[in-house]
Design an enzyme around this catalytic site. Structure first.
Site, PDB file in Angstrom:
ATOM      1  CB  CYS A 114     -84.942  10.413   5.091  1.00  0.00           C
ATOM      2  SG  CYS A 114     -83.318  10.849   4.457  1.00  0.00           S
ATOM      3  CG  HIS A 252     -84.555   7.148   7.921  1.00  0.00           C
ATOM      4  ND1 HIS A 252     -84.077   6.609   6.752  1.00  0.00           N
ATOM      5  CD2 HIS A 252     -83.928   8.350   8.077  1.00  0.00           C
ATOM      6  CE1 HIS A 252     -83.219   7.465   6.207  1.00  0.00           C
ATOM      7  NE2 HIS A 252     -83.108   8.519   6.988  1.00  0.00           N
ATOM      8  CG  ASN A 282     -79.774   8.378   5.335  1.00  0.00           C
ATOM      9  OD1 ASN A 282     -80.702   7.839   4.725  1.00  0.00           O
ATOM     10  ND2 ASN A 282     -79.888   9.540   5.954  1.00  0.00           N
TER      11      ASN A 282
HETATM   12  N1  ACO Z   1     -64.771  13.488   9.215  1.00  0.00           N
HETATM   13  C1  ACO Z   1     -64.044  14.094  10.171  1.00  0.00           C
HETATM   14  N2  ACO Z   1     -64.439  15.234  10.783  1.00  0.00           N
HETATM   15  C2  ACO Z   1     -65.628  15.742  10.414  1.00  0.00           C
HETATM   16  C3  ACO Z   1     -66.433  15.145   9.426  1.00  0.00           C
HETATM   17  C4  ACO Z   1     -65.968  13.980   8.815  1.00  0.00           C
HETATM   18  N3  ACO Z   1     -66.658  13.319   7.866  1.00  0.00           N
HETATM   19  N4  ACO Z   1     -67.557  15.890   9.284  1.00  0.00           N
HETATM   20  C5  ACO Z   1     -67.457  16.906  10.154  1.00  0.00           C
HETATM   21  N5  ACO Z   1     -66.290  16.828  10.832  1.00  0.00           N
HETATM   22  C6  ACO Z   1     -65.783  17.705  11.869  1.00  0.00           C
HETATM   23  C7  ACO Z   1     -66.434  19.052  11.871  1.00  0.00           C
HETATM   24  O1  ACO Z   1     -65.812  19.898  10.932  1.00  0.00           O
HETATM   25  C8  ACO Z   1     -66.212  19.495  13.299  1.00  0.00           C
HETATM   26  O2  ACO Z   1     -64.902  19.969  13.426  1.00  0.00           O
HETATM   27  P1  ACO Z   1     -64.591  21.237  14.371  1.00  0.00           P
HETATM   28  O3  ACO Z   1     -65.007  20.805  15.744  1.00  0.00           O
HETATM   29  O4  ACO Z   1     -63.130  21.417  14.178  1.00  0.00           O
HETATM   30  O5  ACO Z   1     -65.446  22.352  13.824  1.00  0.00           O
HETATM   31  C9  ACO Z   1     -66.320  18.189  14.096  1.00  0.00           C
HETATM   32  O6  ACO Z   1     -66.103  17.133  13.144  1.00  0.00           O
HETATM   33  C10 ACO Z   1     -67.661  17.988  14.755  1.00  0.00           C
HETATM   34  O7  ACO Z   1     -68.678  18.241  13.792  1.00  0.00           O
HETATM   35  P2  ACO Z   1     -70.190  18.203  14.166  1.00  0.00           P
HETATM   36  O8  ACO Z   1     -71.015  18.593  12.978  1.00  0.00           O
HETATM   37  O9  ACO Z   1     -70.384  18.954  15.443  1.00  0.00           O
HETATM   38  O10 ACO Z   1     -70.382  16.639  14.477  1.00  0.00           O
HETATM   39  P3  ACO Z   1     -71.637  15.902  15.008  1.00  0.00           P
HETATM   40  O11 ACO Z   1     -71.297  15.167  16.237  1.00  0.00           O
HETATM   41  O12 ACO Z   1     -72.852  16.776  15.038  1.00  0.00           O
HETATM   42  O13 ACO Z   1     -71.853  14.801  13.897  1.00  0.00           O
HETATM   43  C11 ACO Z   1     -73.291  14.342  12.022  1.00  0.00           C
HETATM   44  C12 ACO Z   1     -72.161  15.191  12.574  1.00  0.00           C
HETATM   45  C13 ACO Z   1     -72.840  12.895  12.005  1.00  0.00           C
HETATM   46  C14 ACO Z   1     -73.621  14.790  10.612  1.00  0.00           C
HETATM   47  C15 ACO Z   1     -74.511  14.485  12.952  1.00  0.00           C
HETATM   48  O14 ACO Z   1     -74.785  15.841  13.189  1.00  0.00           O
HETATM   49  C16 ACO Z   1     -75.720  13.827  12.387  1.00  0.00           C
HETATM   50  O15 ACO Z   1     -75.766  12.624  12.225  1.00  0.00           O
HETATM   51  N6  ACO Z   1     -76.778  14.581  12.117  1.00  0.00           N
HETATM   52  C17 ACO Z   1     -77.979  14.026  11.548  1.00  0.00           C
HETATM   53  C18 ACO Z   1     -77.889  14.183  10.113  1.00  0.00           C
HETATM   54  C19 ACO Z   1     -78.498  13.090   9.323  1.00  0.00           C
HETATM   55  O16 ACO Z   1     -78.532  11.937   9.695  1.00  0.00           O
HETATM   56  N7  ACO Z   1     -78.981  13.471   8.179  1.00  0.00           N
HETATM   57  C20 ACO Z   1     -79.493  12.540   7.240  1.00  0.00           C
HETATM   58  C21 ACO Z   1     -80.746  12.981   6.642  1.00  0.00           C
HETATM   59  S1  ACO Z   1     -81.984  13.346   7.814  1.00  0.00           S
HETATM   60  C22 ACO Z   1     -82.316  11.940   8.500  1.00  0.00           C
HETATM   61  O17 ACO Z   1     -82.143  10.969   7.851  1.00  0.00           O
HETATM   62  C23 ACO Z   1     -82.823  11.896   9.890  1.00  0.00           C
END
Ligand code: ACO
Length: 325
Positions: A114, A252, A282
Protein backbone atom coordinates in the site's frame (compact mmCIF):
# COMPACT_ATOMS: atom_id res chain seq x y z
CA UNK A 1 18.17 23.71 -8.22
CA UNK A 2 16.39 20.77 -9.87
CA UNK A 3 12.89 19.75 -8.77
CA UNK A 4 10.41 17.18 -10.16
CA UNK A 5 7.25 19.00 -11.25
CA UNK A 6 4.00 17.04 -11.17
CA UNK A 7 2.74 17.87 -14.67
CA UNK A 8 -0.52 15.88 -14.70
CA UNK A 9 -2.35 12.86 -13.37
CA UNK A 10 -4.85 10.29 -14.63
CA UNK A 11 -6.75 7.30 -13.30
CA UNK A 12 -8.78 4.28 -14.27
CA UNK A 13 -11.45 2.27 -12.46
CA UNK A 14 -12.92 -0.98 -13.82
CA UNK A 15 -16.60 -0.85 -14.82
CA UNK A 16 -17.78 -3.58 -12.47
CA UNK A 17 -18.86 -2.29 -9.05
CA UNK A 18 -19.35 -4.45 -5.96
CA UNK A 19 -21.41 -2.91 -3.15
CA UNK A 20 -21.34 -3.91 0.51
CA UNK A 21 -24.72 -5.58 -0.01
CA UNK A 22 -23.22 -7.67 -2.84
CA UNK A 23 -20.51 -8.81 -0.39
CA UNK A 24 -23.14 -9.70 2.21
CA UNK A 25 -24.31 -12.39 -0.23
CA UNK A 26 -20.82 -13.96 -0.19
CA UNK A 27 -19.79 -13.76 3.49
CA UNK A 28 -21.41 -13.18 6.88
CA UNK A 29 -21.28 -9.37 6.90
CA UNK A 30 -23.54 -6.34 6.56
CA UNK A 31 -23.47 -2.99 4.80
CA UNK A 32 -23.67 -1.30 8.23
CA UNK A 33 -20.67 -3.21 9.67
CA UNK A 34 -18.43 -2.44 6.69
CA UNK A 35 -19.39 1.22 6.48
CA UNK A 36 -19.17 1.83 10.22
CA UNK A 37 -15.75 0.14 10.62
CA UNK A 38 -14.10 1.26 7.36
CA UNK A 39 -16.14 3.98 5.61
CA UNK A 40 -16.26 1.79 2.48
CA UNK A 41 -19.55 1.63 0.52
CA UNK A 42 -18.39 0.02 -2.72
CA UNK A 43 -15.32 -0.98 -4.70
CA UNK A 44 -14.50 -1.61 -8.38
CA UNK A 45 -13.50 -5.09 -9.53
CA UNK A 46 -11.41 -5.80 -12.64
CA UNK A 47 -13.35 -7.47 -15.45
CA UNK A 48 -12.70 -10.93 -16.84
CA UNK A 49 -9.28 -10.86 -18.51
CA UNK A 50 -8.59 -7.28 -17.41
CA UNK A 51 -4.98 -7.15 -16.20
CA UNK A 52 -3.00 -4.77 -14.00
CA UNK A 53 -1.09 -3.57 -17.09
CA UNK A 54 -4.38 -2.75 -18.88
CA UNK A 55 -5.56 -0.57 -15.98
CA UNK A 56 -2.11 1.02 -15.64
CA UNK A 57 -2.01 1.78 -19.37
CA UNK A 58 -5.43 3.50 -19.32
CA UNK A 59 -4.37 5.68 -16.36
CA UNK A 60 -0.97 6.47 -17.94
CA UNK A 61 -2.53 7.44 -21.28
CA UNK A 62 -4.95 9.81 -19.56
CA UNK A 63 -2.12 11.47 -17.61
CA UNK A 64 0.04 11.77 -20.76
CA UNK A 65 -2.83 13.29 -22.73
CA UNK A 66 -3.43 15.94 -20.07
CA UNK A 67 0.27 16.89 -20.26
CA UNK A 68 0.15 16.97 -24.08
CA UNK A 69 2.78 14.23 -24.18
CA UNK A 70 3.05 10.72 -25.61
CA UNK A 71 5.01 7.67 -24.53
CA UNK A 72 7.87 8.87 -26.75
CA UNK A 73 8.43 11.80 -24.36
CA UNK A 74 8.95 9.57 -21.31
CA UNK A 75 12.38 8.33 -20.14
CA UNK A 76 11.34 6.10 -17.25
CA UNK A 77 8.32 4.23 -15.87
CA UNK A 78 8.17 3.25 -12.21
CA UNK A 79 5.10 1.13 -11.52
CA UNK A 80 4.07 0.21 -8.00
CA UNK A 81 2.06 -3.00 -7.72
CA UNK A 82 1.54 -6.02 -5.52
CA UNK A 83 -0.59 -7.76 -8.14
CA UNK A 84 1.57 -7.91 -11.31
CA UNK A 85 0.38 -9.53 -14.55
CA UNK A 86 3.11 -12.17 -14.18
CA UNK A 87 5.82 -13.01 -11.67
CA UNK A 88 8.08 -11.60 -14.38
CA UNK A 89 8.60 -9.56 -16.51
CA UNK A 90 7.69 -6.38 -14.64
CA UNK A 91 4.22 -5.03 -15.41
CA UNK A 92 5.96 -1.70 -16.16
CA UNK A 93 7.56 -3.08 -19.35
CA UNK A 94 4.14 -4.08 -20.70
CA UNK A 95 2.96 -0.51 -20.08
CA UNK A 96 6.16 0.72 -21.77
CA UNK A 97 5.25 -1.27 -24.91
CA UNK A 98 1.56 -0.28 -24.70
CA UNK A 99 2.25 3.46 -24.64
CA UNK A 100 4.72 3.30 -27.52
CA UNK A 101 7.85 4.08 -25.52
CA UNK A 102 10.05 2.21 -27.99
CA UNK A 103 13.84 2.23 -28.31
CA UNK A 104 14.35 4.47 -25.30
CA UNK A 105 14.21 4.64 -21.54
CA UNK A 106 13.56 1.94 -18.98
CA UNK A 107 10.71 0.60 -16.88
CA UNK A 108 10.51 -1.40 -13.67
CA UNK A 109 8.12 -2.36 -10.87
CA UNK A 110 8.28 -1.50 -7.19
CA UNK A 111 6.83 -3.67 -4.45
CA UNK A 112 5.94 -1.85 -1.25
CA UNK A 113 2.26 -2.90 -1.10
CA UNK A 114 0.00 0.00 0.00
CA UNK A 115 3.01 2.34 0.31
CA UNK A 116 4.02 1.51 -3.27
CA UNK A 117 3.02 4.82 -4.83
CA UNK A 118 5.04 6.84 -2.30
CA UNK A 119 8.04 4.55 -2.90
CA UNK A 120 7.65 4.87 -6.70
CA UNK A 121 7.30 8.67 -6.48
CA UNK A 122 10.41 8.90 -4.28
CA UNK A 123 12.38 6.68 -6.69
CA UNK A 124 11.40 8.66 -9.79
CA UNK A 125 12.02 11.96 -7.99
CA UNK A 126 15.53 10.83 -7.06
CA UNK A 127 16.32 9.69 -10.64
CA UNK A 128 15.20 13.13 -11.86
CA UNK A 129 17.16 14.99 -9.18
CA UNK A 130 20.27 12.91 -10.03
CA UNK A 131 19.97 14.13 -13.62
CA UNK A 132 19.46 10.64 -15.07
CA UNK A 133 15.99 11.23 -16.52
CA UNK A 134 13.97 14.26 -17.64
CA UNK A 135 10.45 12.85 -17.58
CA UNK A 136 9.04 9.94 -15.59
CA UNK A 137 5.72 8.20 -15.42
CA UNK A 138 4.86 7.09 -11.88
CA UNK A 139 2.04 4.55 -11.70
CA UNK A 140 0.18 2.73 -8.94
CA UNK A 141 -1.91 -0.14 -10.35
CA UNK A 142 -3.58 -3.05 -8.62
CA UNK A 143 -5.65 -6.11 -9.44
CA UNK A 144 -5.71 -6.55 -5.68
CA UNK A 145 -8.92 -8.58 -5.60
CA UNK A 146 -7.00 -11.46 -7.22
CA UNK A 147 -5.16 -11.82 -3.87
CA UNK A 148 -8.34 -11.98 -1.82
CA UNK A 149 -9.72 -15.02 -0.01
CA UNK A 150 -13.42 -14.45 -0.76
CA UNK A 151 -14.34 -16.63 2.24
CA UNK A 152 -12.45 -14.41 4.72
CA UNK A 153 -14.82 -11.64 5.81
CA UNK A 154 -12.08 -9.87 7.77
CA UNK A 155 -10.18 -8.99 4.57
CA UNK A 156 -12.43 -9.43 1.51
CA UNK A 157 -14.59 -6.41 2.41
CA UNK A 158 -11.63 -4.01 2.33
CA UNK A 159 -10.06 -4.07 -1.12
CA UNK A 160 -10.72 -3.02 -4.73
CA UNK A 161 -8.98 -2.66 -8.10
CA UNK A 162 -7.84 0.37 -10.11
CA UNK A 163 -4.91 2.46 -11.29
CA UNK A 164 -3.55 5.99 -11.17
CA UNK A 165 -0.60 7.72 -12.81
CA UNK A 166 1.39 10.94 -12.50
CA UNK A 167 3.78 12.50 -15.03
CA UNK A 168 6.90 14.09 -13.53
CA UNK A 169 9.20 16.51 -15.35
CA UNK A 170 12.52 18.03 -14.33
CA UNK A 171 12.62 21.77 -13.69
CA UNK A 172 16.14 23.15 -13.38
CA UNK A 173 15.09 26.64 -12.33
CA UNK A 174 13.67 25.94 -8.87
CA UNK A 175 14.55 28.26 -6.01
CA UNK A 176 15.01 25.41 -3.54
CA UNK A 177 12.37 26.77 -1.16
CA UNK A 178 8.92 25.49 -0.18
CA UNK A 179 7.44 28.03 -2.62
CA UNK A 180 8.64 25.89 -5.55
CA UNK A 181 6.23 23.79 -7.54
CA UNK A 182 6.95 20.06 -7.53
CA UNK A 183 8.07 17.46 -5.03
CA UNK A 184 9.63 19.15 -1.99
CA UNK A 185 10.69 15.96 -0.18
CA UNK A 186 9.93 12.26 0.21
CA UNK A 187 10.36 10.08 3.30
CA UNK A 188 10.47 6.27 3.22
CA UNK A 189 10.54 3.73 6.05
CA UNK A 190 10.11 0.01 6.60
CA UNK A 191 10.31 -2.35 9.53
CA UNK A 192 10.59 -6.00 8.48
CA UNK A 193 9.99 -7.46 11.94
CA UNK A 194 6.31 -6.56 11.49
CA UNK A 195 5.93 -8.37 8.14
CA UNK A 196 3.64 -11.05 9.60
CA UNK A 197 0.95 -8.47 10.48
CA UNK A 198 -0.04 -8.18 6.82
CA UNK A 199 1.17 -10.55 4.12
CA UNK A 200 0.20 -12.94 1.32
CA UNK A 201 0.53 -16.62 2.22
CA UNK A 202 2.06 -17.65 -1.12
CA UNK A 203 4.85 -16.88 -3.56
CA UNK A 204 7.28 -18.48 -6.05
CA UNK A 205 10.01 -19.49 -3.57
CA UNK A 206 7.75 -20.47 -0.66
CA UNK A 207 4.59 -22.22 -1.86
CA UNK A 208 4.83 -21.84 -5.67
CA UNK A 209 1.32 -20.36 -5.51
CA UNK A 210 -0.01 -16.82 -5.62
CA UNK A 211 -1.55 -16.94 -2.15
CA UNK A 212 -4.12 -14.83 -0.29
CA UNK A 213 -3.98 -11.74 1.91
CA UNK A 214 -3.73 -12.41 5.66
CA UNK A 215 -3.93 -9.61 8.20
CA UNK A 216 -3.99 -8.77 11.87
CA UNK A 217 -6.37 -5.84 11.37
CA UNK A 218 -6.23 -4.39 14.88
CA UNK A 219 -2.42 -4.26 14.98
CA UNK A 220 -2.20 -2.87 11.45
CA UNK A 221 -4.69 -0.16 12.45
CA UNK A 222 -2.60 0.77 15.49
CA UNK A 223 0.65 1.00 13.53
CA UNK A 224 -1.01 2.89 10.66
CA UNK A 225 -2.06 5.94 12.68
CA UNK A 226 1.28 6.16 14.51
CA UNK A 227 3.55 5.60 11.52
CA UNK A 228 1.68 7.80 9.05
CA UNK A 229 1.53 10.65 11.59
CA UNK A 230 5.30 10.33 12.14
CA UNK A 231 6.00 10.43 8.40
CA UNK A 232 3.76 13.47 7.92
CA UNK A 233 5.50 15.30 10.78
CA UNK A 234 8.88 14.42 9.28
CA UNK A 235 7.84 15.91 5.92
CA UNK A 236 6.44 19.09 7.51
CA UNK A 237 9.51 19.53 9.72
CA UNK A 238 11.97 19.08 6.86
CA UNK A 239 10.24 21.79 4.84
CA UNK A 240 9.41 24.09 7.76
CA UNK A 241 5.71 23.73 6.98
CA UNK A 242 2.93 24.37 9.50
CA UNK A 243 -0.23 22.18 9.32
CA UNK A 244 -2.23 25.30 8.38
CA UNK A 245 -0.16 25.61 5.16
CA UNK A 246 -1.15 22.13 3.94
CA UNK A 247 -4.00 22.67 1.50
CA UNK A 248 -4.75 18.99 0.91
CA UNK A 249 -3.93 15.74 2.65
CA UNK A 250 -4.10 12.99 0.01
CA UNK A 251 -3.72 9.86 2.15
CA UNK A 252 -3.64 6.19 1.26
CA UNK A 253 -7.30 5.17 1.28
CA UNK A 254 -7.45 2.15 3.59
CA UNK A 255 -10.01 3.06 6.20
CA UNK A 256 -11.91 6.28 7.00
CA UNK A 257 -11.22 5.82 10.72
CA UNK A 258 -7.44 5.62 10.11
CA UNK A 259 -7.53 8.75 7.92
CA UNK A 260 -9.69 10.70 10.42
CA UNK A 261 -7.49 9.70 13.37
CA UNK A 262 -4.30 10.68 11.50
CA UNK A 263 -5.68 14.08 10.44
CA UNK A 264 -6.93 14.78 13.96
CA UNK A 265 -3.61 13.80 15.54
CA UNK A 266 -1.83 16.29 13.28
CA UNK A 267 -4.34 19.09 13.65
CA UNK A 268 -5.21 18.98 9.94
CA UNK A 269 -8.68 20.25 9.11
CA UNK A 270 -11.14 17.50 8.02
CA UNK A 271 -12.08 19.83 5.14
CA UNK A 272 -8.57 19.50 3.74
CA UNK A 273 -8.65 15.70 3.50
CA UNK A 274 -9.28 14.01 0.14
CA UNK A 275 -11.36 10.92 0.92
CA UNK A 276 -12.29 8.39 -1.79
CA UNK A 277 -12.31 5.22 0.31
CA UNK A 278 -16.14 5.11 0.28
CA UNK A 279 -16.22 4.68 -3.50
CA UNK A 280 -12.94 2.86 -4.19
CA UNK A 281 -12.20 0.74 -1.11
CA UNK A 282 -8.51 0.09 -0.51
CA UNK A 283 -6.79 -0.14 -3.90
CA UNK A 284 -3.33 -0.48 -2.34
CA UNK A 285 -0.65 1.26 -4.47
CA UNK A 286 -3.32 2.78 -6.72
CA UNK A 287 -5.20 4.57 -3.95
CA UNK A 288 -3.18 7.82 -3.71
CA UNK A 289 -3.01 8.58 -7.47
CA UNK A 290 -6.72 7.66 -7.73
CA UNK A 291 -7.59 10.09 -4.91
CA UNK A 292 -5.26 12.76 -6.32
CA UNK A 293 -6.83 12.52 -9.79
CA UNK A 294 -10.34 12.69 -8.30
CA UNK A 295 -9.54 15.93 -6.44
CA UNK A 296 -7.66 17.49 -9.38
CA UNK A 297 -10.45 16.66 -11.82
CA UNK A 298 -13.24 17.98 -9.56
CA UNK A 299 -11.30 21.22 -9.09
CA UNK A 300 -10.47 20.92 -5.39
CA UNK A 301 -6.71 20.71 -5.93
CA UNK A 302 -5.46 23.80 -7.77
CA UNK A 303 -2.05 24.64 -9.21
CA UNK A 304 0.23 25.86 -6.42
CA UNK A 305 -1.60 24.01 -3.62
CA UNK A 306 0.61 22.30 -1.05
CA UNK A 307 -0.35 18.60 -0.90
CA UNK A 308 0.76 15.99 1.56
CA UNK A 309 0.62 12.32 0.54
CA UNK A 310 1.16 9.47 3.00
CA UNK A 311 0.74 5.70 3.17
CA UNK A 312 1.42 2.57 5.17
CA UNK A 313 1.28 -1.03 3.99
CA UNK A 314 2.53 -4.56 4.36
CA UNK A 315 6.19 -4.92 5.30
CA UNK A 316 5.52 -2.86 7.27
CA UNK A 317 6.38 -0.04 4.88
CA UNK A 318 5.35 3.57 5.22
CA UNK A 319 6.20 7.02 3.96
CA UNK A 320 5.15 10.52 2.99
CA UNK A 321 5.70 13.02 0.20
CA UNK A 322 5.17 16.77 0.33
CA UNK A 323 4.61 18.51 -2.99
CA UNK A 324 3.33 21.75 -4.47
CA UNK A 325 0.89 20.78 -7.25
N1 ACO B 1 -18.45 -8.27 8.89
C1 ACO B 1 -18.99 -8.46 10.11
N2 ACO B 1 -18.26 -8.76 11.20
C2 ACO B 1 -16.92 -8.83 11.04
C3 ACO B 1 -16.30 -8.63 9.80
C4 ACO B 1 -17.11 -8.35 8.70
N3 ACO B 1 -16.62 -8.13 7.46
N4 ACO B 1 -14.96 -8.77 9.96
C5 ACO B 1 -14.76 -9.04 11.26
N5 ACO B 1 -15.94 -9.08 11.92
C6 ACO B 1 -16.19 -9.33 13.33
C7 ACO B 1 -15.05 -10.01 14.02
O1 ACO B 1 -15.12 -11.40 13.82
C8 ACO B 1 -15.28 -9.60 15.45
O2 ACO B 1 -16.28 -10.42 16.00
P1 ACO B 1 -16.18 -10.91 17.53
O3 ACO B 1 -16.18 -9.65 18.34
O4 ACO B 1 -17.39 -11.75 17.67
O5 ACO B 1 -14.87 -11.65 17.61
C9 ACO B 1 -15.84 -8.18 15.34
O6 ACO B 1 -16.33 -8.06 13.99
C10 ACO B 1 -14.81 -7.10 15.58
O7 ACO B 1 -13.65 -7.40 14.81
P2 ACO B 1 -12.36 -6.53 14.90
O8 ACO B 1 -11.28 -7.14 14.06
O9 ACO B 1 -12.07 -6.26 16.34
O10 ACO B 1 -12.88 -5.17 14.23
P3 ACO B 1 -12.14 -3.82 14.08
O11 ACO B 1 -12.93 -2.74 14.69
O12 ACO B 1 -10.69 -3.91 14.44
O13 ACO B 1 -12.23 -3.58 12.52
C11 ACO B 1 -10.85 -3.72 10.55
C12 ACO B 1 -11.60 -4.48 11.63
C13 ACO B 1 -11.85 -2.89 9.77
C14 ACO B 1 -10.16 -4.70 9.62
C15 ACO B 1 -9.83 -2.78 11.23
O14 ACO B 1 -9.06 -3.49 12.16
C16 ACO B 1 -8.93 -2.13 10.24
O15 ACO B 1 -9.36 -1.35 9.41
N6 ACO B 1 -7.63 -2.37 10.31
C17 ACO B 1 -6.70 -1.80 9.38
C18 ACO B 1 -6.50 -2.77 8.32
C19 ACO B 1 -6.28 -2.19 6.98
O16 ACO B 1 -6.78 -1.14 6.61
N7 ACO B 1 -5.52 -2.90 6.21
C20 ACO B 1 -5.31 -2.56 4.85
C21 ACO B 1 -3.91 -2.69 4.45
S1 ACO B 1 -2.82 -1.77 5.45
C22 ACO B 1 -3.20 -0.24 5.16
O17 ACO B 1 -3.66 0.01 4.10
C23 ACO B 1 -2.97 0.79 6.19
Amino acid sequence: MRRSIMLSCGSYLPKKVMTNSDLAKLVDTTDEWIEQRTGIKKRHIAGEGEKTSDMATFAAEKALKKANLTGKDIDMIVLATTSPDNTFPATAVTVQANIGMHDKGFAFDIQAVCSGFIYALATADNFIKAGQVKRALVIGAEHFTSLIDWKDRTTCVLFGDGAGAVVLEANDNASGTKADRGILSTHLHSQGEFRSLLYVDGGPSSTKTVGHVRMNGKEVFRHAVTRMSEAIMEAMRENDVDPSEVKWLVPHQANKRIIDATAEKLNLSPDSVVMTVAEHGNTSAASIPLALTTAVEDGRIQRGDLILMEAMGGGLTWGAALARW
